[in-house]
Design a protein around this motif. Structure first.
Motif, mmCIF file in Angstrom:
data_model
loop_
_atom_site.group_PDB
_atom_site.id
_atom_site.type_symbol
_atom_site.label_atom_id
_atom_site.label_comp_id
_atom_site.label_asym_id
_atom_site.label_seq_id
_atom_site.Cartn_x
_atom_site.Cartn_y
_atom_site.Cartn_z
ATOM 1 N N GLY A 53 81.970 70.731 40.078
ATOM 2 C CA GLY A 53 81.166 70.095 41.106
ATOM 3 C C GLY A 53 81.228 68.587 40.988
ATOM 4 O O GLY A 53 82.301 68.001 40.843
ATOM 5 N N GLU A 71 85.178 74.270 41.222
ATOM 6 C CA GLU A 71 83.872 74.569 41.808
ATOM 7 C C GLU A 71 82.777 74.527 40.744
ATOM 8 O O GLU A 71 81.653 74.093 41.015
ATOM 9 C CB GLU A 71 83.923 75.922 42.506
ATOM 10 C CG GLU A 71 84.791 75.909 43.761
ATOM 11 C CD GLU A 71 85.073 77.291 44.311
ATOM 12 O OE1 GLU A 71 84.538 78.279 43.747
ATOM 13 O OE2 GLU A 71 85.834 77.396 45.294
ATOM 14 N N LYS A 122 92.323 78.355 48.195
ATOM 15 C CA LYS A 122 91.198 78.047 47.315
ATOM 16 C C LYS A 122 91.530 78.288 45.842
ATOM 17 O O LYS A 122 90.829 77.794 44.961
ATOM 18 C CB LYS A 122 89.974 78.873 47.704
ATOM 19 C CG LYS A 122 89.308 78.418 48.995
ATOM 20 C CD LYS A 122 88.012 79.166 49.236
ATOM 21 C CE LYS A 122 87.305 78.655 50.486
ATOM 22 N NZ LYS A 122 86.023 79.367 50.713
ATOM 23 N N GLN A 158 92.759 73.926 43.942
ATOM 24 C CA GLN A 158 92.018 72.915 44.700
ATOM 25 C C GLN A 158 92.344 71.527 44.167
ATOM 26 O O GLN A 158 92.869 71.380 43.063
ATOM 27 C CB GLN A 158 90.519 73.189 44.615
ATOM 28 C CG GLN A 158 90.117 74.540 45.194
ATOM 29 C CD GLN A 158 88.633 74.829 45.073
ATOM 30 O OE1 GLN A 158 87.821 73.954 44.775
ATOM 31 N NE2 GLN A 158 88.259 76.082 45.292
ATOM 32 N N LYS A 171 88.357 77.845 40.805
ATOM 33 C CA LYS A 171 87.058 78.244 40.272
ATOM 34 C C LYS A 171 86.528 77.207 39.278
ATOM 35 O O LYS A 171 85.324 76.933 39.237
ATOM 36 C CB LYS A 171 87.156 79.625 39.619
ATOM 37 C CG LYS A 171 87.362 80.758 40.619
ATOM 38 C CD LYS A 171 87.401 82.111 39.929
ATOM 39 C CE LYS A 171 87.587 83.229 40.953
ATOM 40 N NZ LYS A 171 87.657 84.572 40.306
#
Length: 224
Positions: free
Chosen positions: A175, A172, A126, A129, A169
């Motif tokens: 989005g 994420e 993770k 990504q 991060k």
């Protein structure tokens, strides 16, 4: 001492002084303006509904299985899934799984969104990504809902135009937001991001919103 400070400011892109040196490989202002001229604009992002990324039982799977190799785009049908293809293309010091040359198990990423160097280890996958630069949900809303399924699968796995390995991060945080609502945190990387976003949009005939265009025009003004 003064010389060391000057060098440090140059490395940081002089962001604290409002001056930015774009990351290597970034497009010029003229190139971004040409890309912008070739992309249509819509007033705002439509919301047609029906977007289902998941491929589980009863789910729409509208862009096909994640990271499938079964598509006719760049990197398709080469025996390796698109996620590992992107990692192999972008990471330095790549190490692969013994006996399976497709699987990347470690490497180093020069992150195109933060400008930081990030270590990749498959045990902590993770941390790095794979981002769809033009987000899948946004593409669905902006016209991909009317595409034939093979074209959507190609778009979702296009290692040349729309996929980037990035800081987890930051991905994420991004989005499914588009440039009107999100830009990379490092200003020095924004010219590169804008070029990548507009290239994907132009290649697939996708529009930008009025807010996206305003944000991208602002980015272009800081490009060389």
């Amino acid at each position: 001492m003064f010389g060391a400070v000057v060098v440090l400011l140059a490395v940081l892109g002089c962001e604290s002084l409002g001056q930015v040196t774009p990351a290597p490989g970034s497009p010029t202002r003229a190139q971004l303006e040409r890309l912008l001229a070739g992309v249509p604009t819509v007033p705002k992002r439509p919301r047609p509904g029906g977007y289902e990324r998941g491929c589980g039982s009863g789910q729409g799977c509208v862009f096909g299985p994640a990271w499938t190799d079964d598509h006719d785009g760049p990197g398709g049908h080469d025996g390796c899934d698109s996620r590992n293809t992107v990692l192999a293309r972008q990471l330095g010091r790549v190490r692969r799984r013994p006996g399976d040359e497709c699987v990347v198990v470690a490497g180093e990423l020069n992150d195109p969104y933060t400008g930081r160097r990030i270590g990749f280890d498959r045990a902590d996958a993770k941390a790095v990504q794979i981002d769809h630069v033009y987000p899948l949900a946004a593409a669905w809303d902006m016209g991909a809902s009317a595409w034939p399924r093979p074209l959507r699968v190609r778009f979702a796995n296009d290692v040349e135009y729309n996929l980037l390995a990035v800081d987890g991060k930051t991905n994420e945080d991004k989005g499914d937001r588009t440039p009107g609502d999100w830009l990379p945190p490092a200003r020095a990387t924004r010219c590169f991001y804008a070029g990548k976003y507009l290239t994907a949009a132009g290649h697939y005939g996708l529009p930008v919103t009025a807010a996206d265009r305003t944000a991208l025009e602002r980015v272009a003004r800081d490009c060389p």
